[in-house]
Enzyme design. Sequence first.
Site, PDB file in Angstrom:
ATOM      1  N   LYS A  36      10.726   9.662  72.607  1.00 10.80           N
ATOM      2  CA  LYS A  36      11.452   8.571  73.270  1.00 10.80           C
ATOM      3  C   LYS A  36      11.051   8.422  74.728  1.00 10.80           C
ATOM      4  O   LYS A  36      10.991   7.310  75.260  1.00 10.80           O
ATOM      5  CB  LYS A  36      12.959   8.764  73.152  1.00 10.80           C
ATOM      6  N   ARG A 131      29.114  14.846  73.256  1.00 16.12           N
ATOM      7  CA  ARG A 131      28.405  13.610  72.968  1.00 16.12           C
ATOM      8  C   ARG A 131      28.659  13.322  71.500  1.00 16.12           C
ATOM      9  O   ARG A 131      29.780  13.035  71.123  1.00 16.12           O
ATOM     10  CB  ARG A 131      26.912  13.720  73.332  1.00 16.12           C
TER      11      ARG A 131
END
Length: 361
Positions: A36, A131
């Site tokens: 990414k 998260r």
Amino acid sequence: MNLPRIDIDLGKIAHNVQQLKTLYGSKGINVVGVTKVIGGNPIIADILVKNGIEILADSRISNIIKMRKAGIRAQYLLLRTPALSQVEAVVIHTHISLNSELTVLKKLSEYALRNHIIHKVVLMVELGDLREGIMPSEMNAMVKEVLNLEGLVLVGIGTNLACFGGISPDADKMNELSSIAIRLEEKFKITLAMISGGNSANYNWFTSSKDVGRINSLRLGESIFLGREALRRKQIPGLFTDIFTLLAEVIEAKRKPSQPYGEVYQNANGDIPKFENEGLMDRAVLAIGMQDVIVSGITPKQKITVLGASSDHMLIDNTETSLKVGDTVAFDLNYCALLRAFSTPNISKNTINLYECASIL
């Protein structure tokens, strides 16, 4: 080549991959390459695969599609838990996904059956970073449901730490993940092939642990591309930290006051800036700004001071360097700055060191 641009040393990437595979492989841990930060760049992804990375992980389906269209042969893992609106694309374009929501898993099952695909899933466990992840007390119920979903195969469990809450993936956290894996295997009579302990923040745990338990996979981006662990950002011995160099061009060089003058209101960033009056200063303007890179995340290689930036201009103190219009300034980048820079088409990407890279492969 057009400026601004990033020069990318492919030979150093190959070196870091090989070193990390050897390091983590010494205790039975497989390296998943996280793409990414480089925007799914196919040239770089190809270097990862040719140096032994079998699974490429990305949080953007568009990046995965880009790499697959370029012919990069690997198993593709979706890092971000799938959105309901993208479930069919996840099934079609990825082999594995990280999951925490039963509603999404049911949709993955539906589209896997519709497309005659077996999709692999890893269930994420919440271990304190807050998260994504399933609470440990809810894992039994989730696994029971997933095992009954056709078109899906449960291949493992994982966790994410040090990204949102900054929680360290220490021995206690990794032992807990190992214990959860063992309990699930015993209860449901299954074998979990992937126990994904985390990311580049796991380096300190790994080096201090004689026994890594059931952890057999880590998702690495920062360690590969910046040669650092992600808790204190210290260099990992033997790795290159200078793979990427950002270059920007000087478009103005003048002697001006050091303090803006006139009535002060918000600037382009929504801030009310304050500047010390240091008299006249040699200043330069670079053709790059916050639209291109996170300015706080870059460090100049020359003796200059970054004064600030707007959307497409960067201001520097040019006193010690005497740069002229047309000169270039070189910067190192941290992880977030690199991520932003690779996300914009306005920064050219230039691969170098192909010969040395070829000799390493």
